[in-house]
Write an enzyme that holds these catalytic residues in place. Structure first.
Site, short mmCIF file in Angstrom:
data_model
loop_
_atom_site.label_atom_id
_atom_site.label_comp_id
_atom_site.label_asym_id
_atom_site.label_seq_id
_atom_site.Cartn_x
_atom_site.Cartn_y
_atom_site.Cartn_z
N ILE A 135 9.70 4.36 0.06
CA ILE A 135 10.56 3.27 -0.38
C ILE A 135 9.77 2.00 -0.66
O ILE A 135 10.27 1.03 -1.21
CB ILE A 135 11.68 3.00 0.67
CG1 ILE A 135 12.80 2.11 0.12
CG2 ILE A 135 11.08 2.39 1.94
CD1 ILE A 135 13.65 2.77 -0.91
N THR A 183 4.64 -0.13 2.48
CA THR A 183 3.27 -0.64 2.48
C THR A 183 3.13 -1.84 1.56
O THR A 183 2.53 -2.86 1.93
CB THR A 183 2.28 0.46 2.06
OG1 THR A 183 2.43 1.58 2.96
CG2 THR A 183 0.85 -0.03 2.12
N ILE A 184 3.68 -1.74 0.36
CA ILE A 184 3.65 -2.87 -0.58
C ILE A 184 4.40 -4.06 -0.02
O ILE A 184 3.94 -5.21 -0.09
CB ILE A 184 4.24 -2.45 -1.94
CG1 ILE A 184 3.30 -1.46 -2.66
CG2 ILE A 184 4.51 -3.66 -2.82
CD1 ILE A 184 2.02 -2.07 -3.15
N LYS A 196 -0.58 -0.63 11.35
CA LYS A 196 0.10 0.62 11.01
C LYS A 196 0.37 1.36 12.30
O LYS A 196 -0.57 1.73 13.02
CB LYS A 196 -0.77 1.47 10.08
CG LYS A 196 -0.13 2.79 9.67
CD LYS A 196 1.06 2.57 8.73
CE LYS A 196 1.63 3.93 8.29
NZ LYS A 196 2.78 3.77 7.38
N ASP A 256 -3.17 2.63 4.27
CA ASP A 256 -2.14 1.58 4.20
C ASP A 256 -2.70 0.24 4.64
O ASP A 256 -2.40 -0.80 4.03
CB ASP A 256 -0.94 1.96 5.07
CG ASP A 256 -0.13 3.10 4.48
OD1 ASP A 256 -0.40 3.50 3.33
OD2 ASP A 256 0.76 3.63 5.18
N GLY A 261 7.72 6.39 7.63
CA GLY A 261 9.01 6.89 7.19
C GLY A 261 10.15 5.99 7.63
O GLY A 261 10.01 4.76 7.66
N ARG A 320 8.35 -6.86 -8.32
CA ARG A 320 7.41 -5.81 -8.72
C ARG A 320 6.01 -6.41 -8.71
O ARG A 320 5.75 -7.38 -9.42
CB ARG A 320 7.74 -5.30 -10.12
CG ARG A 320 9.12 -4.66 -10.23
CD ARG A 320 9.44 -4.33 -11.69
NE ARG A 320 10.80 -3.82 -11.82
CZ ARG A 320 11.13 -2.53 -11.76
NH1 ARG A 320 10.17 -1.63 -11.57
NH2 ARG A 320 12.38 -2.14 -11.88
N VAL A 321 5.15 -5.86 -7.88
CA VAL A 321 3.80 -6.42 -7.77
C VAL A 321 2.77 -5.30 -7.90
O VAL A 321 3.03 -4.15 -7.55
CB VAL A 321 3.60 -7.16 -6.43
CG1 VAL A 321 4.46 -8.39 -6.34
CG2 VAL A 321 3.87 -6.23 -5.24
#
Length: 225
Positions: free
Chosen positions: A14, A17-18, A38, A50, A118, A214-215
């Site tokens: 989904i 991480t971003i 993480k 990540d 997740g 959006r990157v």
């Protein structure tokens, strides 16, 4: 922001991480001392990809806390849920060690952003009594930043996640709407966004609504003082 925040998602892939990297960069730009961690990295060998992505988005190189493994306390090789990956690798999931690493990070930074693996109901351990990620979040009292999007099916997954958080008595700090994961159908994406905003206002009125643009992780570049 102050303290530790757990970043989970309504599903896998989904964009946790971003979103984690993006939030960390925004906090750095506002002159807060922030680090990412993480919880458990699967599908990697030796180092968390990540965490590497977080650092690129933050505009920094790998940090001393990364070298000390505080930000990646457990890296497993098999790309599966933690309970299965740990079984395959023959390495037990030691939540006490993970918690100790987080506490060390909190002693050195204003904010620790903990990216999960997740969704909320992913098994950390084989134990079916309290071995889920959400059980760990509850035991630590972490507020949650939940990542969602406008793709088809996300209303159902988001509402289930929000209901589960409430049933566990876990505070929702923010709902992070990841625009990079929007549906290709603009009608669906627009309606999903509107519905989730209205639902959040009605059922989680103290939670924040964050829109994550959006990157490109590589477009952030190194920070300059």
């Amino acid at each position: 922001m102050q303290g530790a925040y757990f970043i989970s998602g309504i599903d896998t892939d989904i964009g946790k991480t971003i979103v984690t990297g993006y939030i960390a960069r925004r906090l750095l730009d506002s002159h807060q001392q922030v680090i990412t961690q993480k919880l458990i990295q699967t599908g990697n060998a030796k180092i968390s990809e990540d965490i590497e992505k977080h650092r690129r988005m933050m505009g920094v190189g790998m940090l001393p806390d990364d070298d000390a493994r505080l930000t990646m306390p457990l890296v497993l090789s098999y790309p599966a849920s933690p309970h299965l990956a740990s079984r395959i690798d023959g390495i037990a999931v030691d939540t006490d060690h993970i918690t100790a690493c987080t506490k060390q990070l909190l002693a050195r930074h204003d904010v620790v952003l903990i990216e999960g693996a997740g969704g909320l109901m992913v098994p950390l351990k084989e134990d079916t009594n309290d071995g889920l990620i959400i059980d760990y979040i509850q035991s630590q009292g972490y507020p949650v930043i939940l990542v969602t999007s406008g793709r088809l099916g996300s209303i159902n997954h988001t509402l289930l996640s929000l209901s589960t958080l409430k049933s566990y008595g876990i505070h929702l700090h923010a709902l992070a709407y990841n625009q990079a994961d929007d549906s290709s159908d603009e009608v669906i994406a627009a309606d999903t966004k509107q519905y989730l905003q209205a639902y959040l206002k009605t059922h989680h009125s103290d939670a924040l609504w964050w829109e994550i643009p959006r990157v490109d992780e590589h477009s952030f570049g190194l920070k300059h003082s």
